[in-house]
Each structure stands twice: as structure tokens, then as C-alpha cells.
Scaffold this motif. Structure first.
Motif, short mmCIF file in Angstrom:
data_model
loop_
_atom_site.label_atom_id
_atom_site.label_comp_id
_atom_site.label_asym_id
_atom_site.label_seq_id
_atom_site.Cartn_x
_atom_site.Cartn_y
_atom_site.Cartn_z
N LEU A 116 37.69 42.47 37.40
CA LEU A 116 38.05 42.12 36.04
C LEU A 116 37.00 42.62 35.05
CD1 LEU A 116 39.34 38.48 36.61
CD2 LEU A 116 40.71 40.40 35.79
N LEU A 124 39.29 47.38 44.77
CA LEU A 124 38.29 46.33 44.55
C LEU A 124 36.91 46.86 44.93
CD1 LEU A 124 40.18 43.27 46.07
CD2 LEU A 124 39.76 43.73 43.65
N ALA A 148 43.15 34.17 40.45
CA ALA A 148 44.23 34.91 41.10
C ALA A 148 45.26 35.38 40.08
CB ALA A 148 44.91 34.04 42.18
N ARG A 190 45.62 41.87 35.89
CA ARG A 190 44.88 43.14 35.94
C ARG A 190 45.66 44.18 36.74
NH1 ARG A 190 42.16 45.75 39.75
NH2 ARG A 190 42.32 44.01 41.23
N ARG A 191 46.12 43.79 37.92
CA ARG A 191 46.86 44.72 38.77
C ARG A 191 48.12 45.23 38.08
NH1 ARG A 191 45.54 44.26 44.36
NH2 ARG A 191 43.91 42.71 44.76
N GLN A 197 35.04 39.75 44.41
CA GLN A 197 35.65 41.06 44.16
C GLN A 197 36.61 41.00 42.97
OE1 GLN A 197 37.05 41.64 48.34
NE2 GLN A 197 36.17 43.70 48.12
N GLN A 198 37.39 39.94 42.90
CA GLN A 198 38.32 39.79 41.77
C GLN A 198 37.55 39.70 40.45
OE1 GLN A 198 40.55 36.28 42.82
NE2 GLN A 198 42.10 37.43 43.96
N GLN A 206 36.04 37.50 48.45
CA GLN A 206 37.28 37.96 47.81
C GLN A 206 37.31 37.56 46.34
OE1 GLN A 206 40.84 36.40 49.59
NE2 GLN A 206 42.19 37.32 48.05
N THR A 224 50.59 38.38 45.72
CA THR A 224 49.90 37.13 46.06
C THR A 224 50.65 35.90 45.53
OG1 THR A 224 48.53 37.22 44.05
CG2 THR A 224 47.66 38.29 46.02
N ASP A 251 43.72 38.18 38.12
CA ASP A 251 43.72 39.41 38.92
C ASP A 251 45.12 40.00 39.00
OD1 ASP A 251 42.21 41.22 40.76
OD2 ASP A 251 43.66 40.48 42.22
N SER A 301 53.60 39.62 41.61
CA SER A 301 52.37 39.85 42.37
C SER A 301 52.59 39.63 43.86
CB SER A 301 51.25 38.91 41.88
OG SER A 301 50.13 38.99 42.74
N ARG A 306 40.18 29.21 41.66
CA ARG A 306 40.80 30.28 42.45
C ARG A 306 42.19 30.63 41.92
NH1 ARG A 306 39.15 27.19 47.92
NH2 ARG A 306 37.01 27.99 48.18
#
Length: 379
Positions: free
Chosen positions: A92, A50, A30, A36-37, A87-88, A84, A154, A33, A152, A26
Motif C-alpha cells: 500500500l 508483494l 485486507a 489496491r489490487r 507485505q500488504q 503477510q 480473498t 489491499d 477479490s 486484518r
């Protein structure tokens, strides 16, 4: 390591080990991701949404087949946050990342975590107060991955996961180092896809800074030198690091602290600090380089503001071996060359642009020779 059968004395510990491995997966996903963002924000001004959770969960389950160890894969699918995570993964893939290349490497990292926890007979207490940003800056080099993680939304969740892994005896530094390599791969993969489309132009600050101040540095094309705090963050420099670099400059200019203040308040200072950070990570003696500022004081006179001239002089002595920097010439920025190179919004890779704009089309700016000041020599 085989999953123990029900009733074995080590079943509980093994289950904890697998859950720790899942946490590492995870964490890495994360971070991927977040990269990517960041890429999509820089190049398109917005993040792609997503995919729908239900469809992503189905598609991602197919992607996991034979790519992760069975015990880790099963634990992932049973986790409450599987939709979730799915989705990530699918975001990707849509962005251009080859999951068949990424997931096996993530699996190897997860197995290492699983075995570390299984071998750890008791948990060790966490040291310190959980300064995970400090650990991140110490472990990862400045660049797109570190910037993506710290910027990020997150990041608090990522830091909390690092803390939990640390409590379970996992080498978080090694996890971060491995995740950084995968993050670079994600950065490049997404960058290729996004670069195929039309990208917005580089910022005015990025264009005007093109040249000696940025040679060899990873400078973002949306560089904003008008906002000091943002510029330092874009260049992956903490406020504490910046304060230390300011102190080093003042120590290198005894008796001329006011002049040093003019430099560190100049708009170009973050680029000088970024060069110092890069050199420090390479183990180069900053104090020896900065001593050159007092040996060649030609920056006292010339065009432009005093602070700007001194900033260019600092970049000059930092770019040459101590005591070997030639006389400082007036820096010339090639905005035409900068525009010709600014096809993406991602962090600009090191360039060696040292001189004025080429007089003929088709000549790469980094091939141009730079005449030494007042020497009359040309290359």
C-alpha cells in the motif's frame, strides 16, 4: 484500556478483546489491499507483486511505531500472519498510500472493537446463515470499494473474518462503514499514482454509453455490456436486485410486458438497472418515475432497436421528477468527449454530459446545452 497483568480474572477476556481488535485490523487491511489490487488491475492490467516478506516485516514494524495502541501492535507482530500483513502494508505504501494517515484511523477502529468485546460478558449466537454478501450490499454504497471486496480472491476470508467478529459481539456494520471510508481514501491515493502513467483507453461500451444513460453514475471505463452477468457485477448489482428491477419495469407497463422484455434484454439494460439502484439508495420512488414510460410513448418509433429506444426512455424518466420529464429526444453520444475524459481506468465519476459533442475545442461536454425535442428552445 490497560492490558491486565498476569493472574487477573479478566485477563482471558481482555486477551480475546485484543485478538478481536487485531482481527478488525486484518479485515480493514485486507479490504485496503483488495482496493489496491483492483486499481492496479484496472489501470495496468496486472497487480504489482508483494514485496519480499522478510524485508516487509522489518519495514512495517518501523511503520507501526506509535501509530497503533501498544497491546494491539504487539499482538499483530506476534501473529502467524504478520509477514503477510506486513507485505500488504508495504505494498500500500509503495502504491502511494500514506500509512501515517491510514494506520492511526485503523487504530481507532481497532480500539472500538477491543472495547466492544471487553464489555460483552458473553458471546451471542450468530443470527441467520451468514449472508455476508447481503450485509455488505446493504451497508456499503455501490462503487469501487464494494466492487473490489466482492471481486477479490480473498473475499471468502474477508467474509469469514466478519463472521468471527460478529460472534464476538462486534458491530460488523459499523466496521464495514468505517472501512469503506478508508477504502475510498486508498482508492484515491493509488488512483493518483497510477493516473500519472499511461492508462489504456476506455472500452468501446464505455465510450458508446457516454451521455444520458451514464450521467450521474459510477461506470467503470472497462464496462463490458456484452457480458450481462459481468456488466451487472461491474455496476455492483446482484442478480437478485436485477430481477427485482425487471419486475418493477414490467409492473410499470401493464399490458406491455413483451415491450418491457425487449428493454431488459437490450444491451443497455444494466445501465438502467444501475440508475434504479442509485435512486433506490437515495430513497426515490422508482414506481412513480417508471410510470412516465406509459405517459410518453414516443419511444415506440424512432432510430435504433426497439429495446434500445425503450432503455433510453427509461433512463430519461428516471432522471426527472415524476410527471416532469420533457419529451424524449434522440440521445446523441459524444465519443470524442468520452475519449477526452477517459484518462484513467478506474470508475468514472459522475458527469453531466447531456448533448452532442462540442463544436469548438476546449468546451467541456457537460456545458453543452440540449435542445428539448421539437420545442425550438435552446439554453
Amino acid at each position: 484500556m490497560a492490558t491486565p497483568t498476569e493472574g487477573e480474572p479478566f485477563a482471558e477476556a481482555a486477551g480475546e478483546a485484543v485478538q478481536s481488535a487485531v482481527m478488525s485490523v486484518r479485515l480493514i487491511m485486507a479490504i485496503a489491499d483488495a482496493v489496491r489490487r483492483q486499481q492496479q488491475r484496472q489501470k495496468k492490467g496486472t497487480e504489482e507483486e508483494l514485496p519480499p516478506a522478510e524485508q516487509a516485516a522489518t519495514d512495517a514494524k518501523e511503520e507501526l511505531k506509535d501509530l497503533l495502541p501498544a497491546d494491539i501492535s504487539v499482538a499483530l507482530l506476534k501473529g502467524a500472519d504478520w509477514p503477510q500483513l506486513a507485505q500488504q502494508m508495504m505494498a500500500l505504501k509503495k502504491a502511494g498510500v500514506d500509512l501515517e494517515q491510514l494506520l492511526p484511523r485503523v487504530g481507532e477502529i481497532a480500539v472500538t472493537v477491543r472495547d466492544q468485546v471487553a464489555a460483552n460478558e458473553q458471546r451471542i449466537a450468530r443470527d441467520g446463515t451468514g449472508q455476508w454478501e447481503k450485509l455488505l450490499r446493504e451497508t456499503l454504497p455501490a462503487g469501487p470499494v464494494r466492487e473490489a471486496i466482492l471481486s477479490s480472491p480473498t473475499w471468502p476470508d474477508i467474509a469469514a473474518t466478519m463472521g468471527r467478529l460478529d460472534e464476538r459481539g462486534v458491530d460488523v456494520r459499523q466496521i464495514l462503514a468505517d472501512a469503506h471510508d478508508e477504502g475510498l481514501g486508498v482508492d484515491r491515493a493509488i488512483g493518483k499514482v497510477l493516473a500519472a502513467g499511461e492508462a489504456p483507453p476506455a472500452s468501446r461500451d464505455a465510450l458508446l454509453s457516454w451521455g444520458p444513460l451514464t450521467t450521474g453514475l459510477d461506470t467503470p471505463a472497462n464496462l463490458d455490456l456484452g457480458d450481462r452477468v459481468r456488466a451487472l457485477r461491474q455496476l455492483s448489482i446482484s442478480l437478485q436486485e436485477n430481477e427485482r428491477y425487471v419486475r418493477l419495469v414490467k409492473e410499470a407497463m401493464p399490458g406491455r410486458e413483451q415491450d418491457a422484455n425487449l428493454m431488459v434484454t437490450a444491451k443497455q439494460w444494466p445501465l438502467v438497472a444501475a440508475r434504479m439502484a442509485k435512486m433506490e439508495s437515495e430513497g426515490k420512488p422508482l414506481a412513480d418515475h417508471l410510470a412516465g414510460l406509459m405517459k410518453d410513448t414516443s419511444w415506440e418509433k424512432g432510430p435504433g432497436t426497439f429495446g434500445s429506444r425503450l432503455a433510453h426512455a427509461a433512463a430519461h424518466v428516471l432522471s426527472h421528477p415524476p410527471g416532469e420529464a420533457p419529451a424524449v429526444g434522440r440521445p446523441v453520444v459524444s465519443t470524442a468527449a468520452a475519449r477526452s475524459q477517459s484518462s484513467t481506468v478506474g470508475p468514472i465519476k459522475p458527469h453531466a454530459v447531456k448533448g452532442a459533442a462540442p463544436s469548438e475545442r476546449g468546451v467541456a461536454p457537460h456545458r453543452e446545452a440540449v435542445p428539448a425535442a421539437k420545442s425550438g428552445k435552446t439554453r
